[in-house]
Design a protein around this motif. Sequence first.
Motif, PDB file in Angstrom:
ATOM      1  N   THR A 115      94.168   5.195   0.342  1.00  0.00           N
ATOM      2  CA  THR A 115      93.570   3.887   0.581  1.00  0.00           C
ATOM      3  C   THR A 115      93.673   3.066  -0.700  1.00  0.00           C
ATOM      4  N   LEU A 116      94.017   1.781  -0.572  1.00  0.00           N
ATOM      5  CA  LEU A 116      94.204   0.925  -1.736  1.00  0.00           C
ATOM      6  C   LEU A 116      93.222  -0.228  -1.765  1.00  0.00           C
ATOM      7  N   GLN A 117      92.831  -0.602  -2.976  1.00  0.00           N
ATOM      8  CA  GLN A 117      92.104  -1.838  -3.237  1.00  0.00           C
ATOM      9  C   GLN A 117      92.856  -2.590  -4.327  1.00  0.00           C
ATOM     10  N   ALA A 118      92.969  -3.900  -4.211  1.00  0.00           N
ATOM     11  CA  ALA A 118      93.582  -4.741  -5.239  1.00  0.00           C
ATOM     12  C   ALA A 118      92.468  -5.461  -5.989  1.00  0.00           C
ATOM     13  N   LEU A 119      92.384  -5.235  -7.295  1.00  0.00           N
ATOM     14  CA  LEU A 119      91.264  -5.718  -8.097  1.00  0.00           C
ATOM     15  C   LEU A 119      91.753  -6.224  -9.450  1.00  0.00           C
ATOM     16  N   PRO A 120      90.922  -7.013 -10.173  1.00  0.00           N
ATOM     17  CA  PRO A 120      91.276  -7.399 -11.538  1.00  0.00           C
ATOM     18  C   PRO A 120      91.454  -6.173 -12.436  1.00  0.00           C
ATOM     19  N   VAL A 121      92.228  -6.343 -13.494  1.00  0.00           N
ATOM     20  CA  VAL A 121      92.585  -5.224 -14.371  1.00  0.00           C
ATOM     21  C   VAL A 121      91.352  -4.490 -14.894  1.00  0.00           C
ATOM     22  N   ASN A 122      90.347  -5.210 -15.396  1.00  0.00           N
ATOM     23  CA  ASN A 122      89.176  -4.561 -15.973  1.00  0.00           C
ATOM     24  C   ASN A 122      88.401  -3.739 -14.947  1.00  0.00           C
ATOM     25  N   ARG A 123      88.364  -4.203 -13.700  1.00  0.00           N
ATOM     26  CA  ARG A 123      87.692  -3.453 -12.649  1.00  0.00           C
ATOM     27  C   ARG A 123      88.429  -2.148 -12.368  1.00  0.00           C
ATOM     28  N   VAL A 124      89.745  -2.217 -12.377  1.00  0.00           N
ATOM     29  CA  VAL A 124      90.543  -1.023 -12.104  1.00  0.00           C
ATOM     30  C   VAL A 124      90.300   0.039 -13.176  1.00  0.00           C
ATOM     31  N   THR A 125      90.390  -0.345 -14.444  1.00  0.00           N
ATOM     32  CA  THR A 125      90.201   0.638 -15.516  1.00  0.00           C
ATOM     33  C   THR A 125      88.782   1.197 -15.512  1.00  0.00           C
ATOM     34  N   ALA A 126      87.784   0.365 -15.205  1.00  0.00           N
ATOM     35  CA  ALA A 126      86.410   0.837 -15.144  1.00  0.00           C
ATOM     36  C   ALA A 126      86.218   1.806 -13.984  1.00  0.00           C
ATOM     37  N   ASN A 127      86.771   1.477 -12.826  1.00  0.00           N
ATOM     38  CA  ASN A 127      86.621   2.342 -11.655  1.00  0.00           C
ATOM     39  C   ASN A 127      87.257   3.708 -11.872  1.00  0.00           C
ATOM     40  N   VAL A 128      88.438   3.724 -12.488  1.00  0.00           N
ATOM     41  CA  VAL A 128      89.106   5.003 -12.744  1.00  0.00           C
ATOM     42  C   VAL A 128      88.344   5.789 -13.807  1.00  0.00           C
ATOM     43  N   SER A 129      87.918   5.124 -14.868  1.00  0.00           N
ATOM     44  CA  SER A 129      87.185   5.803 -15.945  1.00  0.00           C
ATOM     45  C   SER A 129      85.905   6.435 -15.424  1.00  0.00           C
ATOM     46  N   ASN A 130      85.242   5.774 -14.476  1.00  0.00           N
ATOM     47  CA  ASN A 130      83.974   6.265 -13.935  1.00  0.00           C
ATOM     48  C   ASN A 130      84.148   7.187 -12.737  1.00  0.00           C
ATOM     49  N   GLY A 131      85.380   7.419 -12.328  1.00  0.00           N
ATOM     50  CA  GLY A 131      85.623   8.312 -11.201  1.00  0.00           C
ATOM     51  C   GLY A 131      85.386   7.691  -9.848  1.00  0.00           C
ATOM     52  N   PHE A 187      99.200 -10.646 -41.210  1.00  0.00           N
ATOM     53  CA  PHE A 187      99.987 -11.093 -40.058  1.00  0.00           C
ATOM     54  C   PHE A 187      99.595 -12.517 -39.674  1.00  0.00           C
ATOM     55  N   SER A 188     100.557 -13.418 -39.645  1.00  0.00           N
ATOM     56  CA  SER A 188     100.238 -14.837 -39.433  1.00  0.00           C
ATOM     57  C   SER A 188     100.694 -15.368 -38.086  1.00  0.00           C
ATOM     58  N   TYR A 189     101.297 -14.510 -37.272  1.00  0.00           N
ATOM     59  CA  TYR A 189     101.801 -14.958 -35.980  1.00  0.00           C
ATOM     60  C   TYR A 189     100.719 -14.826 -34.901  1.00  0.00           C
ATOM     61  N   ALA A 190     100.621 -15.828 -34.043  1.00  0.00           N
ATOM     62  CA  ALA A 190      99.703 -15.776 -32.899  1.00  0.00           C
ATOM     63  C   ALA A 190     100.503 -15.338 -31.673  1.00  0.00           C
ATOM     64  N   ILE A 191     100.262 -14.105 -31.220  1.00  0.00           N
ATOM     65  CA  ILE A 191     101.028 -13.535 -30.114  1.00  0.00           C
ATOM     66  C   ILE A 191     100.078 -13.056 -29.021  1.00  0.00           C
ATOM     67  N   HIS A 192     100.307 -13.514 -27.817  1.00  0.00           N
ATOM     68  CA  HIS A 192      99.546 -13.051 -26.663  1.00  0.00           C
ATOM     69  C   HIS A 192     100.243 -11.828 -26.076  1.00  0.00           C
ATOM     70  N   ALA A 193      99.458 -10.791 -25.758  1.00  0.00           N
ATOM     71  CA  ALA A 193     100.036  -9.544 -25.246  1.00  0.00           C
ATOM     72  C   ALA A 193      98.930  -8.694 -24.635  1.00  0.00           C
ATOM     73  N   PRO A 194      99.298  -7.677 -23.849  1.00  0.00           N
ATOM     74  CA  PRO A 194      98.285  -6.748 -23.345  1.00  0.00           C
ATOM     75  C   PRO A 194      97.558  -6.065 -24.498  1.00  0.00           C
ATOM     76  N   SER A 195      96.334  -5.629 -24.248  1.00  0.00           N
ATOM     77  CA  SER A 195      95.509  -5.002 -25.299  1.00  0.00           C
ATOM     78  C   SER A 195      95.886  -3.535 -25.474  1.00  0.00           C
ATOM     79  N   ILE A 196      97.018  -3.309 -26.114  1.00  0.00           N
ATOM     80  CA  ILE A 196      97.478  -1.960 -26.428  1.00  0.00           C
ATOM     81  C   ILE A 196      97.944  -1.948 -27.882  1.00  0.00           C
ATOM     82  N   PRO A 197      98.063  -0.771 -28.500  1.00  0.00           N
ATOM     83  CA  PRO A 197      98.415  -0.715 -29.924  1.00  0.00           C
ATOM     84  C   PRO A 197      99.886  -1.027 -30.191  1.00  0.00           C
ATOM     85  N   TRP A 198     100.166  -2.273 -30.472  1.00  0.00           N
ATOM     86  CA  TRP A 198     101.539  -2.702 -30.760  1.00  0.00           C
ATOM     87  C   TRP A 198     101.934  -2.428 -32.205  1.00  0.00           C
ATOM     88  N   GLY A 199     100.956  -2.217 -33.076  1.00  0.00           N
ATOM     89  CA  GLY A 199     101.246  -2.046 -34.489  1.00  0.00           C
ATOM     90  C   GLY A 199     101.071  -3.326 -35.274  1.00  0.00           C
TER      91      GLY A 199
END
Length: 298
Positions: A115-131, A187-199
Amino acid sequence: MLPKYLISRQTQRRDMTIALHAPIHLKYFDDRRRLMLASALAPMLGCDTETATPVAQPAGSAPSRATQAVERDHRSPDLLGNAMLLPGLVESSTEGPFIKLIEGISHEYRGGRITLQALPVNRVTANVSNGVADFGFPELRLSADFDAKMPWRVSQASLGQVSFVLYTHKKRPLSKAQIQAANPKSFSYAIHAPSIPWGFPTENMVTFDGTFKMLNSGRIDGFLWAQEEADLVLQKLKLSQIRREFYAVYDDVFILPRTPRGDFVDQLLTELITKLRGNGRLQALYERVHRPYSDWQP
């Protein structure tokens, strides 16, 4: 009678949920949510989760009936998946090429229901983290160190590979080499990106439209995102000052709870993906989601 706003929310939630390959058994998911809620509240209230009667909790006592029920339930064959809403890929719980891909996996699954639900990204990560959800998607496989710090973990099997593109301004082009060579501390560049460790430091994107318009006007220096989602918006906006450059490819994986249930679901998804890859259907379905990098300019 429930207030109108609650009725509206219930209707919306019902409409966002669809069972794949078989009818929805709502009782399973309702019972599961009640059990999880009771398990979470019981220690704070000092109550037995089934009777709601105050009980003593001596050290070393046997697991509660609710805990035992959760442990027995971890091999349930029915799966609840959460899809992250993404333009062009996941439009709703019934629309989008990523949904069709999971439907393809579901058709190979004879032991239960997905069964699938389509949700915002933060809801998905919270739901999976909480089981609350058994798996979420999509996610990138990065490093083992990053995975270890997350409240969820990634699946063993991948669906394929996704190309990430670096979008910059034509009059102020910025390359991957320049970004990686820059000192993160200054670092002086303003870059939009997903919140993951880019370095290097990045900023969160609010909307695709907003980020591309900021980049086109020179208000930010770059934008990093998966090719298909970002290109779809870029082509729609018809902006003239954007430059594209290949950045990297990553494995496309699921996120799972860090529990025995997550281990069980991981093994099950691995078997289904292996079967789908073996009969040749996975590649055909995944090509509708992500394709190799396409070298073109707006």
